[in-house]
Write a protein that holds these residues in place. Structure first.
Motif, PDB file in Angstrom:
ATOM      1  N   LEU A  22       0.971  -1.122  -0.030  1.00 10.81           N
ATOM      2  CA  LEU A  22      -0.039  -0.143   0.024  1.00 10.81           C
ATOM      3  C   LEU A  22       0.902   1.285   0.008  1.00 10.81           C
ATOM      4  N   GLU A  23       2.064   1.401   0.836  1.00 10.45           N
ATOM      5  CA  GLU A  23       2.931   2.328   0.744  1.00 10.45           C
ATOM      6  C   GLU A  23       3.434   2.698  -0.518  1.00 10.45           C
ATOM      7  N   ALA A  24       3.542   1.754  -1.433  1.00 12.09           N
ATOM      8  CA  ALA A  24       4.139   1.627  -2.675  1.00 12.09           C
ATOM      9  C   ALA A  24       3.159   2.407  -3.571  1.00 12.09           C
ATOM     10  N   GLU A  25       2.058   2.513  -3.197  1.00  8.30           N
ATOM     11  CA  GLU A  25       0.851   3.025  -3.926  1.00  8.30           C
ATOM     12  C   GLU A  25       0.767   4.481  -3.649  1.00  8.30           C
ATOM     13  N   GLY A  26       1.365   5.054  -2.314  1.00  5.74           N
ATOM     14  CA  GLY A  26       1.208   6.162  -1.952  1.00  5.74           C
ATOM     15  C   GLY A  26       0.140   6.437  -0.677  1.00  5.74           C
ATOM     16  N   VAL A  27      -0.336   5.068  -0.102  1.00  2.00           N
ATOM     17  CA  VAL A  27      -1.117   5.035   0.787  1.00  2.00           C
ATOM     18  C   VAL A  27      -0.276   5.146   2.279  1.00  2.00           C
ATOM     19  N   THR A  28      -0.548   6.097   3.139  1.00  4.20           N
ATOM     20  CA  THR A  28       0.011   6.300   4.352  1.00  4.20           C
ATOM     21  C   THR A  28      -0.276   5.438   5.304  1.00  4.20           C
ATOM     22  N   VAL A  29       0.597   4.416   6.027  1.00  6.35           N
ATOM     23  CA  VAL A  29      -0.014   3.695   6.978  1.00  6.35           C
ATOM     24  C   VAL A  29       0.528   4.001   8.165  1.00  6.35           C
ATOM     25  N   SER A  30      -0.308   3.832   9.392  1.00  6.65           N
ATOM     26  CA  SER A  30       0.297   4.213  10.624  1.00  6.65           C
ATOM     27  C   SER A  30       0.114   3.281  11.530  1.00  6.65           C
ATOM     28  N   ALA A  31       0.772   3.302  12.734  1.00  5.87           N
ATOM     29  CA  ALA A  31       0.581   2.220  13.925  1.00  5.87           C
ATOM     30  C   ALA A  31      -0.387   2.808  14.980  1.00  5.87           C
ATOM     31  N   GLY A  32      -1.257   2.090  15.215  1.00  3.10           N
ATOM     32  CA  GLY A  32      -2.247   2.068  16.063  1.00  3.10           C
ATOM     33  C   GLY A  32      -1.728   1.937  17.569  1.00  3.10           C
ATOM     34  N   SER A  33      -2.476   2.103  18.493  1.00  2.40           N
ATOM     35  CA  SER A  33      -1.928   2.075  20.054  1.00  2.40           C
ATOM     36  C   SER A  33      -1.341   0.715  20.671  1.00  2.40           C
ATOM     37  N   LEU A  34      -2.215  -0.191  19.646  1.00  3.34           N
ATOM     38  CA  LEU A  34      -1.499  -1.504  20.116  1.00  3.34           C
ATOM     39  C   LEU A  34      -0.625  -2.316  19.038  1.00  3.34           C
ATOM     40  N   GLY A  35       0.023  -1.087  18.216  1.00  4.49           N
ATOM     41  CA  GLY A  35       0.725  -1.749  17.128  1.00  4.49           C
ATOM     42  C   GLY A  35       0.242  -2.159  15.935  1.00  4.49           C
ATOM     43  N   GLU A  36      -1.056  -2.056  15.744  1.00  2.00           N
ATOM     44  CA  GLU A  36      -1.655  -2.426  14.527  1.00  2.00           C
ATOM     45  C   GLU A  36      -1.406  -1.558  13.421  1.00  2.00           C
ATOM     46  N   LEU A  37      -1.308  -2.071  12.406  1.00  2.00           N
ATOM     47  CA  LEU A  37      -1.251  -1.206  11.137  1.00  2.00           C
ATOM     48  C   LEU A  37      -2.369  -0.580  10.602  1.00  2.00           C
ATOM     49  N   MET A  38      -2.472   0.489  10.266  1.00  2.00           N
ATOM     50  CA  MET A  38      -3.949   1.261  10.282  1.00  2.00           C
ATOM     51  C   MET A  38      -3.828   2.133   9.011  1.00  2.00           C
ATOM     52  N   ILE A  39      -4.809   2.309   8.323  1.00  2.00           N
ATOM     53  CA  ILE A  39      -5.027   3.275   7.121  1.00  2.00           C
ATOM     54  C   ILE A  39      -6.250   4.192   7.457  1.00  2.00           C
ATOM     55  N   ASP A  40      -6.145   5.628   6.953  1.00  3.33           N
ATOM     56  CA  ASP A  40      -7.115   6.387   7.321  1.00  3.33           C
ATOM     57  C   ASP A  40      -8.069   6.200   6.156  1.00  3.33           C
ATOM     58  N   MET A  41      -9.355   5.864   6.355  1.00  5.22           N
ATOM     59  CA  MET A  41     -10.280   5.432   5.535  1.00  5.22           C
ATOM     60  C   MET A  41     -11.019   6.504   4.996  1.00  5.22           C
ATOM     61  N   VAL A  42     -11.066   7.773   5.800  1.00  5.97           N
ATOM     62  CA  VAL A  42     -11.435   8.850   5.371  1.00  5.97           C
ATOM     63  C   VAL A  42     -10.712   9.455   4.032  1.00  5.97           C
ATOM     64  N   GLU A  43      -9.331   9.204   4.018  1.00  2.00           N
ATOM     65  CA  GLU A  43      -8.466  10.131   3.301  1.00  2.00           C
ATOM     66  C   GLU A  43      -8.507   8.802   2.232  1.00  2.00           C
ATOM     67  N   TYR A  44      -8.388   7.489   2.248  1.00  8.17           N
ATOM     68  CA  TYR A  44      -7.912   6.549   1.382  1.00  8.17           C
ATOM     69  C   TYR A  44      -9.217   5.809   1.071  1.00  8.17           C
ATOM     70  N   GLY A  45     -10.130   5.827   1.919  1.00  3.07           N
ATOM     71  CA  GLY A  45     -11.288   4.837   1.477  1.00  3.07           C
ATOM     72  C   GLY A  45     -11.982   4.993   0.133  1.00  3.07           C
ATOM     73  N   TRP A  46     -12.504   3.820  -0.555  1.00  4.86           N
ATOM     74  CA  TRP A  46     -13.305   3.769  -1.572  1.00  4.86           C
ATOM     75  C   TRP A  46     -14.245   3.180  -1.507  1.00  4.86           C
ATOM     76  N   PHE A  47     -15.750   3.730  -1.401  1.00  4.38           N
ATOM     77  CA  PHE A  47     -16.852   3.058  -1.177  1.00  4.38           C
ATOM     78  C   PHE A  47     -17.875   3.610  -2.219  1.00  4.38           C
ATOM     79  N   PRO A  48     -17.892   3.193  -3.417  1.00  4.95           N
ATOM     80  CA  PRO A  48     -18.952   3.467  -4.243  1.00  4.95           C
ATOM     81  C   PRO A  48     -20.011   2.659  -4.066  1.00  4.95           C
ATOM     82  N   ARG A  49     -21.186   3.286  -4.557  1.00  5.96           N
ATOM     83  CA  ARG A  49     -22.261   2.514  -4.440  1.00  5.96           C
ATOM     84  C   ARG A  49     -22.494   1.370  -5.302  1.00  5.96           C
TER      85      ARG A  49
END
Length: 140
Positions: free
Chosen positions: A93-120
């Motif tokens: 995902l990072e190779a595609e320009g998606v920012t990946v962050s670490a959550g409070s428990l070390g889990e890898l997370m994506i900001d769904m507001v910025e990177y989410g794709w939810f077409p009808r």
């Protein structure tokens, strides 16, 4: 073990839908399940992606189905049944320009507001003039 015709059709529907996720975007297992008309089967979508063939002679394989673009509904990258699975997916995902962050428990997370794709509906179905799935109409 060969798949039933129904299972094969489900796998193909999942793989076709995942191929429509734009570069640099992510969606959820549940959203893919909804887009293909089986909203009750997000875990099976995950199973399809977990068992995506690596053999490039197959119609669908890890080189032409962007499996890395599907994550959990909480924006968490799942381990995919292997200790390095989440890191491998994050790297793709990072190779595609998606920012990946670490959550409070070390889990890898994506900001769904910025990177989410939810077409009808799937762009290919919209282009064909097909109606979106009924259950997506009810969410408005």
């Amino acid at each position: 073990m060969p798949r039933t015709d129904e299972a094969e059709a489900f796998y193909h529907a999942v793989y076709n839908a995942v191929q429509e996720i734009p570069y640099g975007k992510v969606t959820t297992y549940g959203h893919i399940a909804s887009l293909i008309g089986t909203p009750q089967r997000p875990r099976q979508v995950g199973g399809c992606l977990k068992h995506l063939p690596v053999d490039t002679s197959m119609k669908f394989h890890s080189g032409n189905v962007p499996w890395q673009r599907v994550i959990s509904s909480k924006g968490i990258i799942p381990p995919r049944g292997h200790p390095s699975g989440a890191a491998r997916q994050a790297e793709a995902l990072e190779a595609e320009g998606v920012t990946v962050s670490a959550g409070s428990l070390g889990e890898l997370m994506i900001d769904m507001v910025e990177y989410g794709w939810f077409p009808r509906q799937l762009p290919s179905e919209e282009a064909e003039g097909l109606d979106p799935p009924v259950f997506l109409d009810d969410e408005e």
